[in-house]
Design a protein around this motif. Structure first.
Motif, PDB file in Angstrom:
ATOM      1  N   LEU A 302      -9.818 160.358 103.615  1.00 19.27           N
ATOM      2  CA  LEU A 302      -8.826 159.998 102.600  1.00 19.27           C
ATOM      3  C   LEU A 302      -8.609 158.489 102.595  1.00 19.27           C
ATOM      4  N   PHE A 303      -8.501 157.896 103.787  1.00 16.90           N
ATOM      5  CA  PHE A 303      -8.283 156.444 103.844  1.00 16.90           C
ATOM      6  C   PHE A 303      -8.877 155.893 105.139  1.00 16.90           C
ATOM      7  N   SER A 304      -8.993 154.562 105.173  1.00 17.62           N
ATOM      8  CA  SER A 304      -9.544 153.883 106.350  1.00 17.62           C
ATOM      9  C   SER A 304      -8.903 152.516 106.498  1.00 17.62           C
ATOM     10  N   PHE A 305      -9.030 151.990 107.721  1.00 14.30           N
ATOM     11  CA  PHE A 305      -8.577 150.619 107.961  1.00 14.30           C
ATOM     12  C   PHE A 305      -9.559 149.946 108.903  1.00 14.30           C
ATOM     13  N   GLU A 358     -11.793 157.255 100.417  1.00 12.72           N
ATOM     14  CA  GLU A 358     -11.204 157.189  99.076  1.00 12.72           C
ATOM     15  C   GLU A 358     -10.383 155.912  98.908  1.00 12.72           C
ATOM     16  N   PHE A 359      -9.606 155.564  99.938  1.00 15.58           N
ATOM     17  CA  PHE A 359      -8.724 154.405  99.887  1.00 15.58           C
ATOM     18  C   PHE A 359      -8.972 153.523 101.111  1.00 15.58           C
ATOM     19  N   CYS A 360      -8.865 152.202 100.909  1.00 19.22           N
ATOM     20  CA  CYS A 360      -9.019 151.236 102.001  1.00 19.22           C
ATOM     21  C   CYS A 360      -7.748 150.392 102.103  1.00 19.22           C
ATOM     22  N   LEU A 361      -7.110 150.418 103.262  1.00 20.95           N
ATOM     23  CA  LEU A 361      -5.845 149.703 103.463  1.00 20.95           C
ATOM     24  C   LEU A 361      -6.115 148.212 103.661  1.00 20.95           C
ATOM     25  N   GLN A 362      -5.366 147.376 102.929  1.00 21.69           N
ATOM     26  CA  GLN A 362      -5.582 145.927 102.937  1.00 21.69           C
ATOM     27  C   GLN A 362      -4.290 145.212 103.308  1.00 21.69           C
ATOM     28  N   ALA A 363      -4.006 145.155 104.592  1.00 23.98           N
ATOM     29  CA  ALA A 363      -2.804 144.468 105.078  1.00 23.98           C
ATOM     30  C   ALA A 363      -3.084 142.984 105.255  1.00 23.98           C
ATOM     31  N   CYS A 381     -14.283 151.700  97.159  1.00 24.70           N
ATOM     32  CA  CYS A 381     -13.089 152.208  97.839  1.00 24.70           C
ATOM     33  C   CYS A 381     -11.841 151.577  97.223  1.00 24.70           C
ATOM     34  N   ILE A 382     -10.880 152.388  96.824  1.00 22.41           N
ATOM     35  CA  ILE A 382      -9.678 151.913  96.138  1.00 22.41           C
ATOM     36  C   ILE A 382      -8.804 151.132  97.120  1.00 22.41           C
TER      37      ILE A 382
END
Length: 479
Positions: A302-305, A358-363, A381-382
């Protein structure tokens, strides 16, 4: 070299032939074939001894490194040796590229090992700034590109750009190819502020002397910088991060500045351009093949970092919470970076993780922006943002006005579940967002500098198009 050495030995023998007359007499009495063999053996023995001595005593290890670096520099600067074949410009602007003294750009590469206080930049300046090819990506389009090398790639693209003009009389834009970021990173620990600023000051004095500067007071001139604006905006205060004052110099304030991160509040003449990712196609087939692959790849998470925790950076405090939530979720793929060897520094691994999410976290990290934002878009990746200044206030020339069509925004103050938030987005909406992201890939990509007529606008084309409109508007309001 061998012929010169042979001549030298032969001449010495001729000069001393009388002193060795007795020996010559004995040798001449020997069978001619045997005499030939003896002479050949003596000659080869001499060269073997000479080569052994040379490599053991006269060719130090540093010289081998120098040769290696010179090879990289030759590859990096090859694009400057010949004028490219004429191409047709499809835009209504033309760009004149200043031929600056080498100390402002290509000359800096001679000391590539000292261009960054943390990294040996020699491998990264190879291939006109693209870096070394990545063999395990299955395509010649992929390179281990450094995140702070955009200024060099931009220069290489401009050397071969169809809208470049060699006639300054007809130019609408004037590009000043200063490798300001590479120079700045080599001086971060320079305690003498005058010395740290010296090359930037020289550049500003140089452009002021050019006849084309006075035409519009430099308002049609521009720089492209591969580091954040903060590295060129030193202020007086107790904390010194190693920046110089390039962007505060009066001539530069008249110019437009393209930079991978603009100052959100003081960057009125600054315009954000993408960080370079690893993908640099040369043909439309390479581009369309990759885009098709990203539309059909199976996304397992679902997501990654991908990133490292930060210490003492207030705006990066969200990272600790992101890493914690990702580590606790079975639906998140976490690549935690650390000092030394890490999967974070392996481009193929970064692309693999993002292309399966699906989603990539961008902190935010050390600053607001991240190269990872463009890596994620390249992987279809969104991106999920936690600050307005990671993308929305930075890259308005490149990203859709409606942010919800390609990204998710999470307030930094939010204390809810990231997984829960992303899981609630309808599948059809996710599909549309991903298609929009993939459609953005060409305009956020830096094509290979040798590419011609790819069939897409890349990041350089988009920057020039919007810059030309900006300059035209600026000149019309001051005329």
């Amino acid at each position: 070299m061998s012929s010169r050495k042979h001549q030298s030995v032969y001449s010495s023998t001729e000069r001393n032939k009388h002193s060795f007359k007795i020996k010559e007499t004995h040798i001449t009495n020997i069978n001619p074939h045997l005499r030939y063999c003896i002479n050949l053996a003596l000659f080869l023995s001499f060269w073997v001894l000479l080569l052994v001595f040379f490599f053991r005593h006269g060719y130090p290890r540093s010289s081998l490194q120098t040769q290696k670096n010179e090879g990289l520099i030759a590859a990096a600067t090859a694009f400057t040796t010949t004028r490219p074949p004429p191409q047709f410009c499809h835009e209504n602007f033309s760009v004149y590229v200043y031929q600056l003294p080498r100390k402002f750009n290509l000359g800096l590469l001679q000391n590539c090992r000292q261009l960054n206080i943390y990294t040996d930049m020699c491998p990264h300046v190879a291939n006109q700034g693209l870096g070394r090819p990545i063999a395990d990506m299955g395509s010649p389009s992929w390179f281990a590109t450094h995140q702070f090398i955009a200024e060099m790639i931009f220069h290489a693209r401009m050397e071969n750009h169809p809208c470049r003009t060699w006639d300054p009389h007809v130019a609408t834009l004037f590009y000043v190819p200063f490798y300001g970021g590479l120079h700045a990173s080599s001086k971060f620990r320079e305690p003498d502020l005058t010395e740290r600023d010296a090359l930037a000051v020289e550049l500003s004095e140089y452009v002021l002397r050019q006849p084309w500067w006075s035409r519009h007071g430099g308002r049609d001139h521009f720089l492209a910088l591969g580091r954040t604006a903060w590295d060129f905006m030193r202020t007086e205060g107790p904390t010194d991060f190693g920046a110089n004052r390039l962007l505060y110099l009066p001539p530069v304030k008249n110019m437009s500045v393209l930079t991978v991160e603009r100052h959100p509040w003081k960057g009125s003449n600054q315009h954000g351009i993408p960080y370079p990712s690893y993908f640099h196609p040369s043909t439309s087939v390479e581009m369309t093949t990759w885009m098709k692959k990203m539309r059909t790849v199976r996304r397992l998470h679902l997501f990654s970092f991908v990133g490292a925790p930060r210490v003492g950076v207030e705006k990066a405090a969200i990272r600790d919470e992101i890493i914690k939530q990702c580590a606790q979720s079975s639906r998140c793929d976490l690549v935690k970076c650390s000092a030394g060897p890490s999967k974070c520094h392996e481009p193929a691994e970064v692309v693999r993780v993002m292309s399966r999410s699906e989603f990539c976290l961008q902190a935010p990290g050390d600053s607001f922006t991240r190269r990872s934002t463009f890596d994620s878009i390249m992987a279809g990746c969104i991106p999920v943002f936690f600050s307005e200044h990671t993308a929305y206030s930075q890259y308005e020339w490149f990203l859709p006005v409606n942010r919800s069509t390609y990204s998710v925004y999470v307030e930094e103050s939010s204390d809810g579940s990231i997984e829960g938030l992303l899981a609630r987005i309808p599948r059809e909406e996710v599909r549309k967002m991903r298609n929009t992201v993939i459609d953005l890939i060409p305009t956020l990509t830096y094509f290979h500098p040798n590419a011609t007529e790819v069939g897409f606008r890349d990041a350089v084309d988009v920057a020039l198009l919007h810059l030309s409109k900006h300059v035209e508007s600026r000149l019309s309001t001051t005329s």
